[in-house]
Design a protein around this motif. Structure first.
Motif, PDB file in Angstrom:
ATOM      1  N   UNK A   1      -5.724  25.059  17.204  1.00  0.00           N
ATOM      2  CA  UNK A   1      -6.628  25.419  16.112  1.00  0.00           C
ATOM      3  C   UNK A   1      -6.951  24.209  15.253  1.00  0.00           C
ATOM      4  N   UNK A   2      -5.957  23.363  15.006  1.00  0.00           N
ATOM      5  CA  UNK A   2      -6.192  22.145  14.216  1.00  0.00           C
ATOM      6  C   UNK A   2      -7.184  21.225  14.917  1.00  0.00           C
ATOM      7  N   UNK A   3      -7.024  21.085  16.232  1.00  0.00           N
ATOM      8  CA  UNK A   3      -7.954  20.259  16.999  1.00  0.00           C
ATOM      9  C   UNK A   3      -9.371  20.835  16.973  1.00  0.00           C
ATOM     10  N   UNK A   4      -9.458  22.169  17.093  1.00  0.00           N
ATOM     11  CA  UNK A   4     -10.768  22.829  17.068  1.00  0.00           C
ATOM     12  C   UNK A   4     -11.437  22.671  15.707  1.00  0.00           C
ATOM     13  N   UNK A   5     -10.664  22.800  14.623  1.00  0.00           N
ATOM     14  CA  UNK A   5     -11.233  22.649  13.283  1.00  0.00           C
ATOM     15  C   UNK A   5     -11.681  21.209  13.043  1.00  0.00           C
ATOM     16  N   UNK A   6     -10.927  20.248  13.559  1.00  0.00           N
ATOM     17  CA  UNK A   6     -11.340  18.851  13.431  1.00  0.00           C
ATOM     18  C   UNK A   6     -12.657  18.611  14.180  1.00  0.00           C
ATOM     19  N   UNK A   7     -12.747  19.196  15.367  1.00  0.00           N
ATOM     20  CA  UNK A   7     -13.982  19.058  16.140  1.00  0.00           C
ATOM     21  C   UNK A   7     -15.168  19.687  15.392  1.00  0.00           C
ATOM     22  N   UNK A   8     -14.943  20.835  14.770  1.00  0.00           N
ATOM     23  CA  UNK A   8     -16.000  21.492  13.987  1.00  0.00           C
ATOM     24  C   UNK A   8     -16.464  20.597  12.848  1.00  0.00           C
ATOM     25  N   UNK A   9     -15.515  19.918  12.200  1.00  0.00           N
ATOM     26  CA  UNK A   9     -15.869  19.031  11.097  1.00  0.00           C
ATOM     27  C   UNK A   9     -16.644  17.814  11.581  1.00  0.00           C
ATOM     28  N   UNK A  10     -16.314  17.337  12.779  1.00  0.00           N
ATOM     29  CA  UNK A  10     -17.085  16.229  13.356  1.00  0.00           C
ATOM     30  C   UNK A  10     -18.527  16.660  13.617  1.00  0.00           C
ATOM     31  N   UNK A  11     -18.693  17.882  14.171  1.00  0.00           N
ATOM     32  CA  UNK A  11     -20.029  18.419  14.422  1.00  0.00           C
ATOM     33  C   UNK A  11     -20.770  18.608  13.100  1.00  0.00           C
ATOM     34  N   UNK A  12     -20.059  19.112  12.069  1.00  0.00           N
ATOM     35  CA  UNK A  12     -20.666  19.310  10.756  1.00  0.00           C
ATOM     36  C   UNK A  12     -21.101  17.975  10.161  1.00  0.00           C
ATOM     37  N   UNK A  13     -20.268  16.934  10.330  1.00  0.00           N
ATOM     38  CA  UNK A  13     -20.623  15.606   9.817  1.00  0.00           C
ATOM     39  C   UNK A  13     -21.857  15.076  10.524  1.00  0.00           C
ATOM     40  N   UNK A  14     -21.918  15.267  11.854  1.00  0.00           N
ATOM     41  CA  UNK A  14     -23.099  14.824  12.612  1.00  0.00           C
ATOM     42  C   UNK A  14     -24.349  15.556  12.135  1.00  0.00           C
ATOM     43  N   UNK A  15     -24.225  16.874  11.899  1.00  0.00           N
ATOM     44  CA  UNK A  15     -25.377  17.657  11.437  1.00  0.00           C
ATOM     45  C   UNK A  15     -25.831  17.187  10.067  1.00  0.00           C
ATOM     46  N   UNK A  16     -24.856  16.895   9.189  1.00  0.00           N
ATOM     47  CA  UNK A  16     -25.194  16.387   7.848  1.00  0.00           C
ATOM     48  C   UNK A  16     -25.915  15.056   7.948  1.00  0.00           C
ATOM     49  N   UNK A  17     -25.419  14.198   8.836  1.00  0.00           N
ATOM     50  CA  UNK A  17     -26.037  12.888   9.038  1.00  0.00           C
ATOM     51  C   UNK A  17     -27.465  13.020   9.564  1.00  0.00           C
ATOM     52  N   UNK A  18     -27.688  13.939  10.492  1.00  0.00           N
ATOM     53  CA  UNK A  18     -29.023  14.152  11.057  1.00  0.00           C
ATOM     54  C   UNK A  18     -29.993  14.668  10.003  1.00  0.00           C
ATOM     55  N   UNK A  19     -29.516  15.572   9.151  1.00  0.00           N
ATOM     56  CA  UNK A  19     -30.389  16.123   8.105  1.00  0.00           C
ATOM     57  C   UNK A  19     -30.800  15.036   7.117  1.00  0.00           C
ATOM     58  N   UNK A  20     -29.841  14.213   6.712  1.00  0.00           N
ATOM     59  CA  UNK A  20     -30.132  13.181   5.713  1.00  0.00           C
ATOM     60  C   UNK A  20     -31.016  12.067   6.271  1.00  0.00           C
ATOM     61  N   UNK A  21     -30.968  11.857   7.576  1.00  0.00           N
ATOM     62  CA  UNK A  21     -31.768  10.787   8.197  1.00  0.00           C
ATOM     63  C   UNK A  21     -33.116  11.267   8.721  1.00  0.00           C
ATOM     64  N   UNK A  22     -33.304  12.579   8.808  1.00  0.00           N
ATOM     65  CA  UNK A  22     -34.509  13.115   9.448  1.00  0.00           C
ATOM     66  C   UNK A  22     -35.730  12.974   8.549  1.00  0.00           C
ATOM     67  N   UNK A  23     -36.912  12.996   9.193  1.00  0.00           N
ATOM     68  CA  UNK A  23     -38.176  12.969   8.454  1.00  0.00           C
ATOM     69  C   UNK A  23     -38.435  14.324   7.831  1.00  0.00           C
ATOM     70  N   UNK A  24     -39.305  14.358   6.895  1.00  0.00           N
ATOM     71  CA  UNK A  24     -39.619  15.588   6.184  1.00  0.00           C
ATOM     72  C   UNK A  24     -40.201  16.652   7.101  1.00  0.00           C
ATOM     73  N   UNK A  25     -40.913  16.217   8.172  1.00  0.00           N
ATOM     74  CA  UNK A  25     -41.601  17.161   9.053  1.00  0.00           C
ATOM     75  C   UNK A  25     -40.735  17.641  10.219  1.00  0.00           C
TER      76      UNK A  25
END
Length: 378
Positions: free
Chosen positions: A34-58
């Motif tokens: 479960x700890x490994x799975x939660x860490x993986x989820x946080x990595x995916x969440x960090x990637x998603x946050x990074x994509x949102x902040x770097x993406x264009x408005x459109x």
């Protein structure tokens, strides 16, 4: 041959330990996964946050947003490089001050390595996260299970001990009543013969003494018949009961044994006289054995905090510290001959029948022992 009860107890403990160990390792494996799975989820969440902040408005960022909003269990903080919290989610307390949020971020970072979010242009943020509620519950589960199984094992052992004690009590009660029944007929016969002897030899000094001993046998049989039955208690003068007992047993002991009774006052208590006389007799006989047939027995009585305290003191060999708690245990004896039932019977009569207390007040090896009886004054 080993005691079956001991074997059963050992088996229960082994089974309990095996269940706890198996549960612990199985749960720990789940916790790690479960700890490994939660860490993986946080990595995916960090990637998603990074994509949102770097993406264009459109750009369509609905997928990335669904990843972030889909986390409803893991507490997460987004911080700068100094652990100042920029945003957060799933905290137990949503009203924390900036300073408290920063302290929480540092705490999270000490437990789980923060995940880097590259904002571009050299700007770095971090995802700090804690343990989910499910993780906490699984982590505590082995401890809770250990307590539950330990409680179960203890209750089973207590039940086995109670059942064994109950069975022993039934045997003891049955034996006592059968003894009283078997003694009844010859005692009645002896009493009849003494009455005949009194008529034929009225001036014989030995016959009254024989009469006392036969009456004593009758009293002993009466005592045995009362074991296991509800004792009838009456308000009695304790001084009179002890004085009679001392007078009787004093003439039956060796002349090398001196027994004395003293009291500061006259005291009354609810007593079953035959049974309480048995208590005094057994304590005195125990004292004679401890003194090896030579010495002094002093019985004294006083009032202490509303209780009548009766002390039976001898100058015998005393009781060692390690054996003080064993003397009332059925079967415990230091004599070569004896069943070790005298003091256990005394304890039962005082505590169960008279609702009092008995204990070793003091004892010194080579100097003697004092037993104390405490009764409620009536």
């Amino acid at each position: 041959m080993k005691n079956p009860t001991v074997i059963l107890r050992s088996l229960l403990v082994i089974i309990g330990v095996a269940i706890i160990a198996a549960s612990f390792f199985f749960t720990q494996d789940i916790v790690v996964s479960l700890a490994q799975e939660e860490h993986h989820k946080m990595e995916v969440l960090a990637d998603a946050t990074e994509q949102i902040l770097r993406s264009d408005m459109n750009c369509d960022i609905s997928f990335e947003q669904s990843i972030i909003t889909g986390n409803n269990t893991i507490p997460v903080l987004l911080t700068d490089s100094a652990y100042n919290v920029l945003s957060y989610k799933n905290l137990e307390d949503e009203t924390l001050s900036p300073e408290a949020l920063k302290a929480l971020a540092i705490k999270f970072a000490s437990k789980h390595t923060p995940i880097t979010v590259d904002m571009g242009d050299g700007c770095i943020q971090y995802v700090c996260y804690g343990n989910s509620i499910l993780y906490k519950k699984l982590f505590l589960f082995p401890i809770v299970q250990f307590l539950v199984i330990a409680l179960f094992v203890v209750l089973v052992i207590i039940s086995i001990k109670y059942m064994k004690s109950s069975e022993q009590n039934k045997v003891w009660v049955g034996l006592s009543k059968e003894t009283a029944h078997q003694l009844g007929t010859p005692i009645s016969s002896l009493m009849a013969w003494i009455e005949i002897l009194k008529g034929k030899y009225p001036s014989d000094d030995m016959i009254p003494e024989m009469d006392k001993d036969v009456n004593r046998l009758h009293t002993i049989a009466d005592r045995f018949s009362q074991i296991g039955s509800k004792a009838e208690l009456k308000r009695e003068c304790i001084n009179d009961v002890i004085e009679r007992q001392v007078q009787y047993i004093g003439t039956r002991f060796s002349s090398k044994v001196k027994i004395a009774f003293s009291s500061k006052d006259t005291y009354y208590a609810m007593l079953n006289v035959p049974l309480f006389e048995w208590v005094i007799e057994n304590l005195c006989k125990n004292a004679v054995d401890a003194m090896e047939g030579t010495g002094n027995i002093c019985i004294s009585m006083e009032n202490s905090n509303g209780a009548v305290c009766i002390d039976v003191q001898d100058d015998g060999k005393g009781i060692s510290l390690k054996n003080k708690n064993k003397v009332f245990t059925p079967g415990y004896t230091t004599k070569k001959r004896g069943w070790g039932l005298g003091l256990s019977l005394v304890k039962r009569i005082v505590e169960e029948y008279h609702h009092g207390k008995i204990y070793v007040k003091s004892s010194h090896v080579g100097k003697g022992t004092t037993f104390r009886i405490e009764l409620r004054e009536a």
